[in-house]
Write a protein that holds these residues in place. Structure first.
Motif, PDB file in Angstrom:
ATOM      1  N   THR A  93       0.830  -1.209   0.000  1.00 24.07           N
ATOM      2  CA  THR A  93       0.000   0.000   0.000  1.00 24.07           C
ATOM      3  C   THR A  93       0.863   1.257   0.000  1.00 24.07           C
ATOM      4  N   LYS A  94       0.566   2.148  -0.926  1.00 23.71           N
ATOM      5  CA  LYS A  94       1.305   3.413  -1.020  1.00 23.71           C
ATOM      6  C   LYS A  94       0.393   4.577  -0.638  1.00 23.71           C
ATOM      7  N   GLY A  95       1.022   5.731  -0.335  1.00 25.19           N
ATOM      8  CA  GLY A  95       0.205   6.880   0.040  1.00 25.19           C
ATOM      9  C   GLY A  95       1.021   8.143   0.153  1.00 25.19           C
ATOM     10  N   LEU A  96       0.826   8.837   1.252  1.00 27.40           N
ATOM     11  CA  LEU A  96       1.339  10.196   1.403  1.00 27.40           C
ATOM     12  C   LEU A  96       2.861  10.282   1.386  1.00 27.40           C
ATOM     13  N   ILE A  97       3.531   9.427   2.163  1.00 29.04           N
ATOM     14  CA  ILE A  97       4.994   9.548   2.276  1.00 29.04           C
ATOM     15  C   ILE A  97       5.660   9.364   0.913  1.00 29.04           C
ATOM     16  N   GLU A  98       5.158   8.391   0.138  1.00 30.56           N
ATOM     17  CA  GLU A  98       5.762   8.175  -1.179  1.00 30.56           C
ATOM     18  C   GLU A  98       5.593   9.406  -2.059  1.00 30.56           C
ATOM     19  N   MET A  99       4.413  10.051  -1.996  1.00 29.30           N
ATOM     20  CA  MET A  99       4.184  11.248  -2.815  1.00 29.30           C
ATOM     21  C   MET A  99       5.086  12.396  -2.367  1.00 29.30           C
ATOM     22  N   ILE A 100       5.347  12.498  -1.045  1.00 28.27           N
ATOM     23  CA  ILE A 100       6.271  13.530  -0.558  1.00 28.27           C
ATOM     24  C   ILE A 100       7.678  13.256  -1.099  1.00 28.27           C
ATOM     25  N   VAL A 101       8.097  11.995  -1.037  1.00 26.30           N
ATOM     26  CA  VAL A 101       9.422  11.607  -1.541  1.00 26.30           C
ATOM     27  C   VAL A 101       9.554  11.983  -3.016  1.00 26.30           C
ATOM     28  N   LEU A 102       8.524  11.639  -3.797  1.00 26.99           N
ATOM     29  CA  LEU A 102       8.582  11.901  -5.239  1.00 26.99           C
ATOM     30  C   LEU A 102       8.588  13.396  -5.533  1.00 26.99           C
ATOM     31  N   ASN A 103       7.743  14.165  -4.807  1.00 19.38           N
ATOM     32  CA  ASN A 103       7.687  15.609  -5.043  1.00 19.38           C
ATOM     33  C   ASN A 103       9.002  16.288  -4.684  1.00 19.38           C
ATOM     34  N   VAL A 104       9.591  15.892  -3.545  1.00 21.52           N
ATOM     35  CA  VAL A 104      10.886  16.464  -3.155  1.00 21.52           C
ATOM     36  C   VAL A 104      11.940  16.084  -4.184  1.00 21.52           C
ATOM     37  N   GLY A 105      11.902  14.831  -4.621  1.00 19.19           N
ATOM     38  CA  GLY A 105      12.855  14.377  -5.638  1.00 19.19           C
ATOM     39  C   GLY A 105      12.746  15.167  -6.924  1.00 19.19           C
ATOM     40  N   LYS A 106      11.513  15.493  -7.340  1.00 21.86           N
ATOM     41  CA  LYS A 106      11.334  16.273  -8.568  1.00 21.86           C
ATOM     42  C   LYS A 106      11.781  17.716  -8.367  1.00 21.86           C
ATOM     43  N   ASP A 107      11.457  18.291  -7.195  1.00 22.86           N
ATOM     44  CA  ASP A 107      11.864  19.675  -6.914  1.00 22.86           C
ATOM     45  C   ASP A 107      13.384  19.809  -6.883  1.00 22.86           C
ATOM     46  N   GLN A 108      14.056  18.776  -6.361  1.00 25.82           N
ATOM     47  CA  GLN A 108      15.521  18.810  -6.267  1.00 25.82           C
ATOM     48  C   GLN A 108      16.199  18.297  -7.540  1.00 25.82           C
ATOM     49  N   LYS A 109      15.384  18.008  -8.562  1.00 20.73           N
ATOM     50  CA  LYS A 109      15.861  17.523  -9.865  1.00 20.73           C
ATOM     51  C   LYS A 109      16.567  16.172  -9.760  1.00 20.73           C
ATOM     52  N   VAL A 110      16.220  15.436  -8.699  1.00 20.18           N
ATOM     53  CA  VAL A 110      16.719  14.057  -8.609  1.00 20.18           C
ATOM     54  C   VAL A 110      15.936  13.192  -9.590  1.00 20.18           C
ATOM     55  N   LEU A 111      14.648  13.493  -9.738  1.00 16.44           N
ATOM     56  CA  LEU A 111      13.788  12.775 -10.683  1.00 16.44           C
ATOM     57  C   LEU A 111      13.449  13.697 -11.845  1.00 16.44           C
ATOM     58  N   ASP A 112      13.567  13.199 -13.073  1.00 13.04           N
ATOM     59  CA  ASP A 112      13.110  13.986 -14.222  1.00 13.04           C
ATOM     60  C   ASP A 112      11.618  13.718 -14.446  1.00 13.04           C
ATOM     61  N   ASP A 113      11.032  14.377 -15.448  1.00  9.47           N
ATOM     62  CA  ASP A 113       9.586  14.260 -15.698  1.00  9.47           C
ATOM     63  C   ASP A 113       9.161  12.808 -15.946  1.00  9.47           C
TER      64      ASP A 113
END
Length: 830
Positions: free
Chosen positions: A390-410
């Motif tokens: 089961t996934k939820g809030l923490i994973e979305m925070i991780v992904l959003n921070v990763g995108k903001d820090q350019k760790v994850l691309d689009d």
């Protein structure tokens, strides 16, 4: 353009301009377009987000999807993947200049939501968790983390301007290995597994997993922001630890001092509440300044709030507004950032499917290793592994921070959002299909009071909605005369409505020590109920009490009650009536949904059912601390329900403080003649069947009454009288002569019986679930001081019951309101 600030968007070739004075519009009559101004545009965006997510919640509800799925999909729907593909829609409703306001408000909502999560989280549960749950949590994180690490090389092989590979591994590993505790709790409750051993194991493991994820998230953020200098990352982590220590040793004692200054039972002053809410923002500011995400500070600040009335007050003031209005904004922002079109090429979609499969398989394999070691069944281990995905809030925070820090691309971001939605979305349908614990019920014969052995244990299931139901229930149980020869085992079931609120879920952890303060109002009620029954158990003697909680939507709450009754092999379920007495003696409905629960229970119960109409059977006639006196009347018209009512009252009559009156209504000559009148359907086989069944029922009634009269021949505390009546009007007149001298009426529901003694009484029946007589006794204008217990006997049994057990509830057309005259709908047997 005058007074214009220029802000560079994340996209290097885009420059967004906005005027800081353009907050509120002068109005359309002045020629202004409201969508050119930030406040009206934000209000419209918020409305769109809430409407779209709530619509998806309604659409996906039959598919057993948790709310987080609807919130993410709502954002994707409004984003560049679907509606945002239209440039007109995107530029009008979600222009780039508005993203900053939207994202700021979303993060404020996130800040306060994670503060509430911290307030509600009971760390003592983790301390008391067994080795098995700890092992499942750890193994369920390690394998998916390793799989995520392997896939970082595939997902980033085209990304030339990568940050550190180690940072990317950490982000992707955390995103794949976390388990969302609140979402899992909702899924377990929806699948009716929350009270099972499997459910408790999943909840404990998820709670540990959640805490580990927070630690990993803090480390990941610290490393992401300072990839070039390991020394800077070290200072970020060190100062974060210092912040946590400061909160524990300085802030927590200060809040404890505030709690001590507030007298018990009084509300906290607005100044204190305002101070704490300001503390949330200060904590967020400090951790953001340190280099950790602001939500980390809010979460830690929530964790150090002591459990008790302060936590209850904060949750009640904030939860509905934050989780209902502001939190969906955060998921919507995640959706607006997700462009499914960024996932290009068949190879990438193949990789996506492979990631989903292997990350699911990693959790399942890791969990199966531990469950096999602890010799749990393979099916339970597999189901537990699925639930831990089961996934939820923490994973979305991780992904959003990763995108903001350019760790994850689009592309990577879109892939991981799709992975989260798919993995969480498939869990409920698969678990509902493959895991059927209800098939393990043990057959049992004694499903009624009448069939229970007088010298054996009597098992009863008592349902409670609110603490108001407790005193009368306890007095009824006390009057049931538990003895060493025939003790009573009581299962107390607190019925809680399943909502989207995480706070309702935490009461399932019934491992809290007695005397610990409650986390929220629902748990406070549950504690009050449990304490009252435990006190009764200590003082009554020969009584054992087992408290349980059922968290369900009202529409399916009866399923929890029925499955528990079957599992615990009880003879009688007692549930409160949906109306309660007012100060002036009238009856008012407390919650219409309670009535639906009662009706569904009557139609599907695997044993006898009693509906208790509470009118003050709360010890008013108590003589001393351990003595009570009750005057009980049984109104006997005949049929299985009345025989069950007599059997229960007979047991009560053995109590030294109880006086029992049994009034049997005998049909007079006019009543007999009316039943023998010829009709046009005289040759109808159904009429002949009814007559045959009625004669059998009369024979059984006579045997039961004769046996009763022989047993009570020398008992002065029991009075038996017969009253000859010819119709319903005479029956009511006879009952009215008794109404002022008794504490409790016990009557059979009488469903399925065709009796001339109740002719005309059902025409104006307000509550058919109480039967003709029960409905009259419970009406506002009748016997306002007398409680009523309406009993329905379980008659869906066949002579071969000992070799089978009902496997499914009655069909919809066997509703108790429409059931044909005897026999009542048969049970289904294997």
């Amino acid at each position: 353009m005058d007074a214009v600030d220029t802000v560079a968007n994340k996209s290097e070739d885009t420059i967004v301009c906005y005027a800081p004075t353009m907050i509120t519009t002068n109005g359309v009559w002045q020629g202004d377009n409201p969508l050119d101004y930030s406040l009206p545009l934000f209000i419209l965006q918020l409305t769109l987000v809430v409407v779209s997510t709530r619509t998806l919640v309604f659409i996906l509800k039959p598919l057993r999807q948790p709310r987080v799925i609807s919130e993410i999909l709502g954002g994707i729907l409004l984003g560049p993947s679907v509606l945002g593909r239209s440039q007109g829609f995107a530029n009008t409703l979600f222009p780039l200049r508005s993203v900053m306001v939207l994202e700021t408000m979303a993060n404020v909502g996130l800040l306060y939501f994670l503060f509430l999560v911290g307030v509600e989280m009971d760390l003592s549960v983790i301390r008391r968790t067994g080795k098995k749950a700890l092992a499942i949590a750890v193994s369920g994180m390690v394998l998916p983390f390793l799989i995520g690490a392997c896939f970082t090389f595939i997902l980033r092989d085209q990304d030339s301007e990568a940050l550190g590979q180690g940072t990317f591994i950490l982000f992707l590993g955390v995103a794949l290995s976390v388990t969302a505790f609140p979402v899992l709790a909702r899924i377990l409750a929806d699948l009716k597994l929350i009270n099972s051993e499997l459910g408790r194991m999943a909840m404990s493991s998820a709670l540990i997993n959640d805490m580990c994820a927070w630690v990993l998230l803090a480390i990941a953020i610290a490393l992401a922001e300072n990839d070039s200098s390991s020394l800077a990352s070290f200072w970020v982590i060190l100062s974060s630890v210092a912040f946590v220590v400061f909160c524990i040793f300085v802030v927590r004692p200060a809040i404890t001092w505030i709690i001590r200054r507030t007298p018990e039972g009084e509300s906290f002053s607005e100044f204190y509440i305002c101070l704490i809410l300001t503390g949330v923002m200060i904590s967020g500011f400090i951790t953001d300044a340190i280099g950790t995400h602001s939500v980390f500070g809010a979460f830690v600040f929530g964790l150090i709030i002591p459990n008790g009335p302060l936590g209850v007050t904060l949750i009640e003031k904030l939860e509905d507004f934050v989780s209902g209005l502001l939190l969906p904004l955060f998921f919507a922002i995640s959706g607006l950032k997700t462009d499914i079109a960024a996932i290009k090429g068949g190879r990438t979609w193949g990789v996506l499917a492979f990631v989903i499969f292997l990350s699911c398989a990693g959790k399942i394999a890791g969990t199966l290793l531990v469950t096999t070691f602890y010799q749990m069944p393979l099916s339970e281990g597999f189901t537990l592994g699925l639930l831990m995905n089961t996934k939820g809030l923490i994973e979305m925070i991780v992904l959003n921070v990763g995108k903001d820090q350019k760790v994850l691309d689009d592309e990577s971001f879109a892939i991981m959002v799709v992975v989260a939605v798919v993995m969480t979305g498939i869990i409920s349908p698969i678990v509902a299909t493959i895991y059927r614990p209800s098939r393990r019920f043990v057959p049992y014969k004694r499903r009624t009071i009448q069939k229970s052995k007088p010298d054996g244990e009597l098992r009863m299931l008592v349902c409670i909605h609110t603490p108001r139901n407790v005193p009368t229930m306890i007095n009824l149980l006390e009057a049931s005369h538990p003895t060493k020869k025939s003790p009573i085992c009581i299962y107390v079931l607190h019925l809680v409505e399943l909502t989207g609120r995480a706070s309702a879920m935490l009461i399932v952890h019934n491992t809290r020590k007695s005397g610990r303060p409650a986390l929220n109002r629902t748990q406070a009620q549950s504690d009050h109920i449990i304490n009252a029954f435990e006190n009764f158990e200590q003082h009554a003697g020969c009584v054992s009490v087992q408290p349980l909680t059922a968290i369900s939507p009202y529409s399916s709450m009866h399923e929890d009650i029925c499955s528990l009754a079957e599992d615990k092999r009880v003879a009688l379920v007692i549930i409160p009536f949906h109306k309660q007495q007012t100060v002036d003696g009238g009856m008012e409905a407390t919650n219409p949904a309670f009535r639906m629960v009662n009706q569904n229970l009557l139609a599907n119960a695997p044993c006898s059912v009693g509906i208790l109409v509470d009118r003050g059977l709360s010890g008013s006639s108590r003589l001393a601390a351990n003595e009570m006196s009750h005057r009980i009347a049984v109104l006997f018209l005949g049929g299985p329900d009345d025989r069950e009512a007599l059997a229960y009252a007979w047991r009560m009559s053995e109590h030294p403080g109880t006086r029992l009156t049994v009034l049997r209504f005998v049909p007079g000559e006019d009543a007999v003649e009316s039943t023998m009148q010829p009709t046009s359907d005289q040759n109808d086989p159904r009429i002949l069947t009814v007559e045959t069944d009625n004669s059998k029922e009369k024979q059984l009634d006579d045997e039961c009454i004769n046996d009763f009269r022989i047993k009570i021949a020398n008992d002065e505390s029991v009075t038996y009288t017969e009253k000859v009546v010819n119709n319903g009007e005479e029956t009511v007149a006879a009952i009215r002569t008794l109404d002022s001298s008794h504490d409790l009426f016990i009557v059979g529901r009488g469903q399925g019986m065709m009796s001339p003694l109740t002719t005309g009484l059902t025409d104006w029946s307000e509550c058919p679930e109480l039967g003709a007589i029960g409905d009259i006794l419970a009406s506002s204008d009748f016997a306002s001081t007398v409680s009523v217990l309406v009993i329905q006997q379980y008659v869906g049994v066949l002579p071969l019951e000992s070799i089978g057990t009902p496997d499914s509830p009655l069909q919809a057309d066997d509703d108790p309101m429409n059931r044909p005259a005897p026999p009542r709908g048969p049970a289904v047997f294997d």
